[in-house]
Design a protein around this motif. Structure first.
Motif, PDB file in Angstrom:
ATOM      1  N   ALA A  41       0.823  -1.203   0.000  1.00  0.00           N
ATOM      2  CA  ALA A  41       0.000   0.000   0.000  1.00  0.00           C
ATOM      3  C   ALA A  41       0.861   1.258   0.000  1.00  0.00           C
ATOM      4  CB  ALA A  41      -0.926  -0.003   1.217  1.00  0.00           C
ATOM      5  N   SER A  42       2.052   1.152   0.622  1.00  0.00           N
ATOM      6  CA  SER A  42       2.979   2.298   0.661  1.00  0.00           C
ATOM      7  C   SER A  42       3.940   2.282  -0.519  1.00  0.00           C
ATOM      8  CB  SER A  42       3.791   2.252   1.961  1.00  0.00           C
ATOM      9  OG  SER A  42       2.944   2.241   3.086  1.00  0.00           O
ATOM     10  N   VAL A  43       4.327   1.069  -0.942  1.00  0.00           N
ATOM     11  CA  VAL A  43       5.279   0.912  -2.044  1.00  0.00           C
ATOM     12  C   VAL A  43       4.661  -0.072  -3.043  1.00  0.00           C
ATOM     13  CG1 VAL A  43       7.682   0.454  -2.680  1.00  0.00           C
ATOM     14  CG2 VAL A  43       7.135   1.187  -0.354  1.00  0.00           C
ATOM     15  N   PRO A  44       3.791   0.413  -3.941  1.00  0.00           N
ATOM     16  CA  PRO A  44       3.121  -0.499  -4.873  1.00  0.00           C
ATOM     17  C   PRO A  44       4.081  -1.300  -5.754  1.00  0.00           C
ATOM     18  CG  PRO A  44       2.053   1.655  -4.851  1.00  0.00           C
ATOM     19  CD  PRO A  44       3.320   1.795  -4.081  1.00  0.00           C
ATOM     20  N   SER A  45       5.298  -0.793  -5.916  1.00  0.00           N
ATOM     21  CA  SER A  45       6.284  -1.483  -6.758  1.00  0.00           C
ATOM     22  C   SER A  45       7.072  -2.533  -5.977  1.00  0.00           C
ATOM     23  CB  SER A  45       7.252  -0.468  -7.364  1.00  0.00           C
ATOM     24  OG  SER A  45       7.985   0.205  -6.340  1.00  0.00           O
ATOM     25  N   GLY A  46       6.618  -2.882  -4.777  1.00  0.00           N
ATOM     26  CA  GLY A  46       7.367  -3.829  -3.954  1.00  0.00           C
ATOM     27  C   GLY A  46       7.619  -5.154  -4.645  1.00  0.00           C
ATOM     28  N   ARG A  47       6.646  -5.604  -5.419  1.00  0.00           N
ATOM     29  CA  ARG A  47       6.848  -6.861  -6.150  1.00  0.00           C
ATOM     30  C   ARG A  47       7.935  -6.711  -7.202  1.00  0.00           C
ATOM     31  NH1 ARG A  47       1.077  -7.446  -5.367  1.00  0.00           N
ATOM     32  NH2 ARG A  47       0.638  -9.404  -4.235  1.00  0.00           N
ATOM     33  N   THR A  48       7.995  -5.536  -7.811  1.00  0.00           N
ATOM     34  CA  THR A  48       9.051  -5.286  -8.803  1.00  0.00           C
ATOM     35  C   THR A  48      10.418  -5.374  -8.150  1.00  0.00           C
ATOM     36  OG1 THR A  48       7.604  -3.853 -10.109  1.00  0.00           O
ATOM     37  CG2 THR A  48       9.975  -3.600 -10.442  1.00  0.00           C
ATOM     38  N   GLY A  49      10.564  -4.754  -6.991  1.00  0.00           N
ATOM     39  CA  GLY A  49      11.834  -4.814  -6.290  1.00  0.00           C
ATOM     40  C   GLY A  49      12.233  -6.231  -5.932  1.00  0.00           C
ATOM     41  N   GLU A 195      16.967   6.013  -0.981  1.00  0.00           N
ATOM     42  CA  GLU A 195      17.370   7.253  -1.636  1.00  0.00           C
ATOM     43  C   GLU A 195      16.408   7.740  -2.709  1.00  0.00           C
ATOM     44  OE1 GLU A 195      21.807   7.525  -2.435  1.00  0.00           O
ATOM     45  OE2 GLU A 195      21.656   5.427  -1.790  1.00  0.00           O
ATOM     46  N   HIS A 196      15.758   6.836  -3.422  1.00  0.00           N
ATOM     47  CA  HIS A 196      14.975   7.228  -4.586  1.00  0.00           C
ATOM     48  C   HIS A 196      13.475   7.317  -4.315  1.00  0.00           C
ATOM     49  CE1 HIS A 196      18.709   6.717  -6.747  1.00  0.00           C
ATOM     50  NE2 HIS A 196      18.817   5.500  -6.249  1.00  0.00           N
ATOM     51  N   ASP A 197      13.039   6.806  -3.174  1.00  0.00           N
ATOM     52  CA  ASP A 197      11.636   6.920  -2.753  1.00  0.00           C
ATOM     53  C   ASP A 197      11.598   6.945  -1.232  1.00  0.00           C
ATOM     54  OD1 ASP A 197       8.890   6.932  -2.517  1.00  0.00           O
ATOM     55  OD2 ASP A 197       8.628   4.805  -3.046  1.00  0.00           O
ATOM     56  N   PRO A 198      12.133   8.012  -0.631  1.00  0.00           N
ATOM     57  CA  PRO A 198      12.276   8.023   0.830  1.00  0.00           C
ATOM     58  C   PRO A 198      10.956   7.878   1.576  1.00  0.00           C
ATOM     59  CG  PRO A 198      12.754  10.186  -0.123  1.00  0.00           C
ATOM     60  CD  PRO A 198      12.696   9.222  -1.255  1.00  0.00           C
ATOM     61  N   ALA A 199       9.913   8.558   1.112  1.00  0.00           N
ATOM     62  CA  ALA A 199       8.629   8.484   1.818  1.00  0.00           C
ATOM     63  C   ALA A 199       8.035   7.082   1.708  1.00  0.00           C
ATOM     64  CB  ALA A 199       7.664   9.525   1.273  1.00  0.00           C
ATOM     65  N   GLY A 200       8.064   6.513   0.513  1.00  0.00           N
ATOM     66  CA  GLY A 200       7.498   5.186   0.306  1.00  0.00           C
ATOM     67  C   GLY A 200       8.253   4.116   1.076  1.00  0.00           C
ATOM     68  N   ALA A 217      16.395   0.501   6.625  1.00  0.00           N
ATOM     69  CA  ALA A 217      16.891   0.898   5.314  1.00  0.00           C
ATOM     70  C   ALA A 217      18.203   1.655   5.481  1.00  0.00           C
ATOM     71  CB  ALA A 217      15.859   1.771   4.601  1.00  0.00           C
ATOM     72  N   ARG A 218      19.107   1.497   4.506  1.00  0.00           N
ATOM     73  CA  ARG A 218      20.375   2.214   4.512  1.00  0.00           C
ATOM     74  C   ARG A 218      20.661   2.715   3.104  1.00  0.00           C
ATOM     75  NH1 ARG A 218      21.172  -2.397   7.866  1.00  0.00           N
ATOM     76  NH2 ARG A 218      21.765  -1.845  10.019  1.00  0.00           N
ATOM     77  N   ASP A 219      21.258   3.892   3.000  1.00  0.00           N
ATOM     78  CA  ASP A 219      21.571   4.401   1.667  1.00  0.00           C
ATOM     79  C   ASP A 219      22.779   3.665   1.099  1.00  0.00           C
ATOM     80  OD1 ASP A 219      23.969   5.644   2.579  1.00  0.00           O
ATOM     81  OD2 ASP A 219      22.926   7.522   3.002  1.00  0.00           O
TER      82      ASP A 219
END
Length: 268
Positions: A41-49, A195-200, A217-219
């Protein structure tokens, strides 16, 4: 799901089963799906990752066997068996390759024993152990019998380091494992990147934590310093997993869709 090991607590989510859900597998329970759906719900692309991280694992193994000449692997945080497992990729190139899988989920053990079958020339084995106890892993009789520590070993820490918080002393854990490996060994690792989607990513982390799963998470610079200190990075270095030696054709997802960095490095 009949025939479950008695020690499995289906009321508590587990990272291996959440990852299986992201990859479209069938070995998960309501608690796992709840955390996964909150994260999506926060990161819809989670499956892609998740898919990109899995593809990175395969390409790294291909490099390690085909170019670096590695013949044995210690894969910690294995997860549930899916397609292109480490031994399948490695033994397709070198049938005599050896792989020891490590995970702390009893369900993984049950499925690994049934599905992670080796080629006739090679060998695979599985032990139930936790990354937070590296000494237990290294002292396992199975590890000692399967792997020759006088020869290079590829240590695989893919999709697991972000489940270690700073209080777990991840540097000590990694150093303990690497110190046991001879020169010429390799570390392959990946890590959740904000780094590329900090809020998500922050919202996804909160979803995991709300379900009782620790995540940090770590950069890219923090990840590189954590995992690859004193090692020789293989080009292209620490990059988005989708950008690590990708297939030459076809579209690739954006960095924000993946939010996971990875790398391969050699112990001098």
């Amino acid at each position: 799901m009949p025939g479950l090991p008695a020690e499995i607590d289906t009321s508590r989510p587990h990272t291996a089963r959440i990852y299986d859900y992201f990859l479209g597998g069938k070995n998960h329970f309501a608690a796992d799906r709840e955390v996964a759906e909150r994260s999506l719900a926060s990161v819809p692309s989670g499956r892609t990752g998740a898919r990109e991280q899995r593809a990175f694992l395969g390409r790294a193994v291909e490099y390690l066997v085909g170019e670096a000449g590695v013949r044995q692997f210690l894969d910690i945080g294995t997860g549930l068996p899916t397609t292109d497992n480490v031994h399948e990729v490695a033994q397709a190139i070198l049938p005599s390759a050896r792989v020891v899988y490590v995970d702390d989920d009893p369900l993984v053990l049950a499925h690994a024993r049934a599905l992670l079958t080796s080629s006739e020339e090679g060998r695979t084995a599985y032990i139930h152990a936790d990354l937070r106890s590296p000494g237990e892993i290294l002292s396992s009789p199975v590890v000692g019998e399967m792997l020759d520590f006088s020869q290079p070993v590829a240590l695989m820490l893919v999709g697991i380091l972000h489940f270690l918080e700073d209080k777990d002393e991840p540097e000590r854990i990694i150093d303990t494992l690497l110190d046991a490996l001879p020169p010429g060994s390799y570390l392959t690792a990946s890590h959740l990147n904000p780094e590329h989607d900090p809020a998500g990513v922050a919202a996804g982390v909160r979803a995991y934590q709300a379900g009782g799963v620790t995540v940090q998470a770590r950069d890219s610079s923090e990840f590189a310093a954590l995992a690859f200190r004193g090692l020789e990075l293989v080009p292209p270095g620490v990059v988005s997993v989708s950008e690590w030696r990708p297939e030459p054709s076809g579209p690739r997802p954006t960095l924000a869709e993946v939010s996971c960095y990875g790398g391969v490095a050699r112990k001098p």
